[in-house]
Scaffold this active site. Structure first.
Site, PDB file in Angstrom:
ATOM      1  N   ARG A 124     -64.733 -21.930  24.974  1.00 26.47           N
ATOM      2  CA  ARG A 124     -63.534 -21.165  24.512  1.00 26.47           C
ATOM      3  C   ARG A 124     -62.638 -22.068  23.696  1.00 26.47           C
ATOM      4  O   ARG A 124     -62.457 -23.222  24.030  1.00 26.47           O
ATOM      5  CB  ARG A 124     -63.018 -20.622  25.823  1.00 26.47           C
ATOM      6  CG  ARG A 124     -64.170 -19.703  26.572  1.00 26.47           C
ATOM      7  CD  ARG A 124     -63.520 -18.957  27.711  1.00 26.47           C
ATOM      8  NE  ARG A 124     -62.489 -17.972  27.260  1.00 26.47           N
ATOM      9  CZ  ARG A 124     -61.645 -17.172  28.391  1.00 26.47           C
ATOM     10  NH1 ARG A 124     -61.723 -17.560  29.197  1.00 26.47           N
ATOM     11  NH2 ARG A 124     -60.718 -16.390  27.717  1.00 26.47           N
ATOM     12  N   GLN A 170     -51.755 -16.100  26.754  1.00 28.16           N
ATOM     13  CA  GLN A 170     -51.753 -17.427  26.936  1.00 28.16           C
ATOM     14  C   GLN A 170     -51.008 -18.315  26.138  1.00 28.16           C
ATOM     15  O   GLN A 170     -50.460 -19.379  26.500  1.00 28.16           O
ATOM     16  CB  GLN A 170     -53.347 -17.371  27.182  1.00 28.16           C
ATOM     17  CG  GLN A 170     -54.059 -16.665  28.541  1.00 28.16           C
ATOM     18  CD  GLN A 170     -55.640 -17.019  28.454  1.00 28.16           C
ATOM     19  OE1 GLN A 170     -56.061 -17.518  27.598  1.00 28.16           O
ATOM     20  NE2 GLN A 170     -56.040 -16.765  29.499  1.00 28.16           N
ATOM     21  N   ASP A 316     -58.477  -6.885  29.457  1.00 30.03           N
ATOM     22  CA  ASP A 316     -59.292  -7.260  30.271  1.00 30.03           C
ATOM     23  C   ASP A 316     -60.231  -6.123  30.727  1.00 30.03           C
ATOM     24  O   ASP A 316     -61.258  -6.270  31.454  1.00 30.03           O
ATOM     25  CB  ASP A 316     -58.766  -8.161  31.410  1.00 30.03           C
ATOM     26  CG  ASP A 316     -58.357  -9.557  31.001  1.00 30.03           C
ATOM     27  OD1 ASP A 316     -58.818 -10.046  29.968  1.00 30.03           O
ATOM     28  OD2 ASP A 316     -57.235 -10.179  31.786  1.00 30.03           O
ATOM     29  N   ARG A 393     -65.948  -9.849  35.300  1.00 27.15           N
ATOM     30  CA  ARG A 393     -65.796  -8.384  34.994  1.00 27.15           C
ATOM     31  C   ARG A 393     -67.136  -7.514  34.426  1.00 27.15           C
ATOM     32  O   ARG A 393     -66.990  -6.374  34.655  1.00 27.15           O
ATOM     33  CB  ARG A 393     -64.479  -8.394  33.991  1.00 27.15           C
ATOM     34  CG  ARG A 393     -63.373  -9.002  34.289  1.00 27.15           C
ATOM     35  CD  ARG A 393     -62.115  -8.588  33.679  1.00 27.15           C
ATOM     36  NE  ARG A 393     -60.972  -9.429  33.978  1.00 27.15           N
ATOM     37  CZ  ARG A 393     -60.376  -9.713  34.694  1.00 27.15           C
ATOM     38  NH1 ARG A 393     -60.670  -8.820  36.123  1.00 27.15           N
ATOM     39  NH2 ARG A 393     -59.422 -10.591  34.878  1.00 27.15           N
TER      40      ARG A 393
HETATM   41  C1  S3P Z   1     -54.110 -13.872  30.528  1.00 32.37           C
HETATM   42  C2  S3P Z   1     -53.961 -13.395  29.319  1.00 32.37           C
HETATM   43  C3  S3P Z   1     -54.961 -12.846  28.650  1.00 32.37           C
HETATM   44  C4  S3P Z   1     -56.202 -12.154  29.306  1.00 32.37           C
HETATM   45  C5  S3P Z   1     -56.755 -13.288  30.695  1.00 32.37           C
HETATM   46  C6  S3P Z   1     -55.280 -13.435  31.328  1.00 32.37           C
HETATM   47  C7  S3P Z   1     -52.938 -14.517  31.041  1.00 32.37           C
HETATM   48  O1  S3P Z   1     -55.875 -13.638  27.645  1.00 32.37           O
HETATM   49  O2  S3P Z   1     -57.383 -11.831  28.757  1.00 32.37           O
HETATM   50  O3  S3P Z   1     -57.450 -12.665  31.525  1.00 32.37           O
HETATM   51  O4  S3P Z   1     -52.751 -14.487  32.308  1.00 32.37           O
HETATM   52  O5  S3P Z   1     -51.979 -14.885  30.288  1.00 32.37           O
HETATM   53  P1  S3P Z   1     -55.084 -13.971  26.281  1.00 32.37           P
HETATM   54  O6  S3P Z   1     -53.849 -14.185  26.293  1.00 32.37           O
HETATM   55  O7  S3P Z   1     -56.336 -14.893  25.568  1.00 32.37           O
HETATM   56  O8  S3P Z   1     -55.418 -12.563  25.475  1.00 32.37           O
END
Ligand code: S3P
Length: 442
Positions: A124, A170, A316, A393
């Site tokens: 990733r 994130q 998600d 998922r």
């Molecule tokens: C999350 C942000 C999302 C999400 C992940 C959890 C988080 O990812 O898909 O399951 O807890 O900040 P991205 O920030 O890469 O979109």
């Protein structure tokens, strides 16, 4: 070790359920508790592998953490400068959130760390956090943009103003956590609203933030004060049941104490636009986050063009929404969702393959999917075998497809369901899904 689900066709969902705690909030409760002054008590914590990975990383960094026991966790805060370098690599398992937020938090420490993850996480992208953090003065090395990630002690971080190219909570969170250790102000601007759990929880820990439109600003050097955190049930886990109960005639479910933060409720909005019957009961606040009980009844769904502005608010939930779309009357078109390609699996490719394997006309596009719904028919999905590619998922979404299948479904590679939803099989069976787990540890 391999695990699979066998789903016998038909059935309906009913009863009152509480799905496990919110994964995003559980990760953050440990992270912020660890660098706070004092003892943080958490209830409703997700006892899934991802959140446990975060706990174990902070234990390796010298933080005392008790639990989890029945959703209770006690974090004995080490303070802003109380973390200690670990003896070996820090293992984030399958958890992208753990890794990306940790990169930000560790960028401001005076010791070196290396972050590793499992096979999926090792592919990733991490440049999206490493690059803006480097602009703050951090020293981060990746393996061609992917884990392992080595974080070297930086001289001093300084705040930046950063307009994110992708809508990512994130990335935003990683920069805010680094910003706590930076001189001056850190401002992050998002191209579309993303989950704001970090901002809300930082405020609960006494940090002052500026939030203006798409921008959030934080001044470095602020200390966190321990607090108590009531983690709501995860709307992303509730989503499988929202879809399952919507598509299975005769279903009626009440999902208790679900987090309905407006940055997370895209799934409700999209399902309602498709004709779903979902109502919010008893809306209330729990530890700075809005929660409610969600009532869902079966409904005839219709295909829609999903508005791109809802994509980040349901990011998600697309695997489950694609299953709903297959059960809708007419065509559903999803665009603006290229991020799905870099989740725990390539969720566009893996979902399209699985839907096609079950006889659904699903056409993947670079940034979404076109699905020809078969809502008029009782049995939407042909019997068959689907590969979940170790993506939790994907596995749970196809499990719900069994409710509208014409024969038994087998879903392979389901072990990682426990990363976000321990006890899924039992809870789903209690609600009426004809599911049976198979495999070495069944
Ligand atoms: C999350 C942000 C999302 C999400 C992940 C959890 C988080 O990812 O898909 O399951 O807890 O900040 P991205 O920030 O890469 O979109």
């Amino acid at each position: 070790m391999s695990r699979s689900f066998r789903i016998d066709p038909g059935g309906r969902l009913s009863g009152i359920l509480r799905v496990p705690g919110d994964k995003s909030i559980s990760h953050r409760s440990v992270m912020l508790g660890a660098i706070a002054e004092g003892v943080t008590d958490v209830t409703g914590f997700l006892e899934g592998a991802d959140a446990i990975s975060t706990m174990n990383v902070f234990r390796a960094l010298g933080v005392r953490i008790d639990g989890p026991r029945e959703g209770r966790v006690t974090v004995h805060g080490a303070g802003m400068h109380g973390l200690r370098g670990a003896a070996g690599p820090l293992d984030c398992g399958n958890a992208g959130t753990a890794m990306r937020l940790l990169i930000g938090l560790l960028a401001g420490q005076r010791f070196e760390s290396t972050l590793v993850g499992d096979e999926s996480l090792s592919h990733r992208p991490m440049r999206r956090v490493a690059e803006p953090l480097a602009a703050m003065g951090a020293r981060i090395e990746t393996a061609a943009g992917c884990p392992p990630v080595r974080i070297l002690p930086a001289q001093a971080l300084h705040g930046i103003r950063y307009a994110m190219p992708v809508a990512s909570a994130q990335v935003k969170s990683a920069l805010l956590l680094a910003g706590l250790y930076a001189q001056g102000e850190t401002t992050v601007i998002e191209p579309a609203p993303t989950r704001d759990h970090t901002e809300r929880m930082l405020e609960a820990f006494g940090v002052s933030l500026g939030r203006e439109g798409a921008a959030v600003t934080l001044r470095g050097g602020q200390a966190l004060r321990a607090c108590t955190i009531d983690v709501p049930a995860d709307i992303s886990s509730a989503a499988f049941f929202l879809v399952g109960a919507s598509i299975a005639p005769g279903s009626e479910l009440l999902l208790e104490h679900v987090g309905i933060n407006p940055t997370r409720t895209g799934v409700i909005e999209i399902l309602r636009r498709m004709g779903a019957d979902i109502s919010l009961r008893n809306p209330r606040q729990a530890g700075g986050e809005p929660v409610a009980d969600l009532q869902v009844r079966a409904a005839a769904l219709r295909g829609i063009e999903v508005p791109p502005e809802l994509v980040a608010l349901a990011i998600d939930e697309f695997p489950a929404l694609f299953v709903a779309a297959a059960c809708a009357e007419g065509r559903t078109v999803v665009t603006g969702a290229a991020e799905l390609r870099v989740k725990e699996s390539d969720r566009i490719a893996v979902m399209a393959d699985g839907l096609q394997a079950l006889g659904v006309r699903a056409t993947p596009t670079p940034d979404g999917m076109v699905i020809e719904g078969r809502g008029g028919e009782a049995g939407v999905f042909a019997p068959g075998v689907v590969a979940a590619h170790a993506d939790h998922r994907i596995a749970m979404s196809f499990a719900m497809a069994g409710l509208r299948a014409r024969g038994a479904l087998t879903i392979r590679d389901t072990l990682n369901v426990g990363t976000s939803f321990p006890g899924f099989e039992t809870l789903a069976r209690t609600a009426g899904l004809r599911i049976e787990g198979r495999g070495e540890d069944a």
